[in-house]
Design an enzyme around this catalytic site. Sequence first.
Site, PDB file in Angstrom:
ATOM      1  N   ASP A  70       0.849  -1.180   0.000  1.00  0.00           N
ATOM      2  CA  ASP A  70       0.000   0.000   0.000  1.00  0.00           C
ATOM      3  C   ASP A  70       0.895   1.245   0.000  1.00  0.00           C
ATOM      4  O   ASP A  70       1.774   1.373  -0.851  1.00  0.00           O
ATOM      5  CB  ASP A  70      -0.954  -0.094   1.211  1.00  0.00           C
ATOM      6  CG  ASP A  70      -1.927   1.043   1.364  1.00  0.00           C
ATOM      7  OD1 ASP A  70      -2.955   1.044   0.662  1.00  0.00           O
ATOM      8  OD2 ASP A  70      -1.672   1.938   2.208  1.00  0.00           O
ATOM      9  N   HIS A  93      -7.431  -6.332  -0.345  1.00  0.00           N
ATOM     10  CA  HIS A  93      -6.342  -5.358  -0.230  1.00  0.00           C
ATOM     11  C   HIS A  93      -5.272  -5.747   0.791  1.00  0.00           C
ATOM     12  O   HIS A  93      -4.101  -5.427   0.619  1.00  0.00           O
ATOM     13  CB  HIS A  93      -6.927  -3.997   0.151  1.00  0.00           C
ATOM     14  CG  HIS A  93      -5.910  -2.914   0.255  1.00  0.00           C
ATOM     15  ND1 HIS A  93      -5.193  -2.460  -0.842  1.00  0.00           N
ATOM     16  CD2 HIS A  93      -5.464  -2.202   1.315  1.00  0.00           C
ATOM     17  CE1 HIS A  93      -4.361  -1.505  -0.451  1.00  0.00           C
ATOM     18  NE2 HIS A  93      -4.503  -1.332   0.852  1.00  0.00           N
TER      19      HIS A  93
END
Length: 319
Positions: free
Chosen positions: A108, A290
């Site tokens: 991320d 994610h």
Amino acid sequence: MFDPTDFPEPTLVPVNGVELEVFEAGRENAGKPIVLCHGWPEHAFSWRHQVPALTAAGHHVIVPNQRGYGNSSRPAEVTAYDIEHLSGDLVALLDHYGYEDATFVGHDWGAFVVWGLTLLHPNRVNGVVALSLPYQERGETPWIESMEAVLGPDFYFVHFNRQPGVADAVLDEHAARFLRNLFRKNQPPEPPRPGMAMIDLARAETPLGEPVMSEGELAVFVSAFASTGFTSSINWYRNLDRDWRLLADVDPVIRQPALMIYGDRDAVLRSERLTEFVPDVEVVGLDCGHWIQQEKPDETNQAILAWLDRASGRPKQVR
């Protein structure tokens, strides 16, 4: 289930004018450093499943809470969180341990920092592993400006920049609920809704999907953000256009071997032009959302270890 007490004890390391809270394992493997860089709103603890596997494979594993997180320094100035400062912290961390270079792994926002570090300090990086976020091409328009034009003022990147302090206050007020609602997997598909997604998540009474982690694991994140608040970590977003300018004059091509791990159900889009900017890249997709290394820890470890094994035999790229 992971016992939070199994994570290494931290030390505070002075670097680049700040202190970083660093979790370290495998010092007996000195000479094979690998640095793991977390995303938002996360913590070094997000790498808890990778530390033992990498240590067992012979690596000196260094996991910082980056500036703005945990017990690391939280400078007040927004510009203290630009890519120059964030990458400078990692360079200084290598200096602290006496390493010329290392393999860097980022998830991320951590992936954004690792890509930027590799562009700004190419001789300090011998390999890149990115999870979720691919290399971000630097177009002609600053990133936030571009997002605002395409995604509108309520997109959370834009909102964080254009309405400073508004989201921070909501997330601070509902830290436990926000993190509980965010760290989910296998959510049912939902049509896009008006409003600011992160604020809506912080206020939502019922989480969707399944939890990514146990209550004990989640408590580590909740405790950290209850202590620090969210502003210092959100300040990373408030430097995106500044980062765009800071990266204007660097060679945009990553020469090092790289591994890109996508979550097949992640909302973050794959890069269609990845190999133009990262020619020596291998791509892996895992059946998850994610929070890749926490949702699929074993598969993530296998992908990273297999790639490390292949990459170790290649000649080092220098420029």
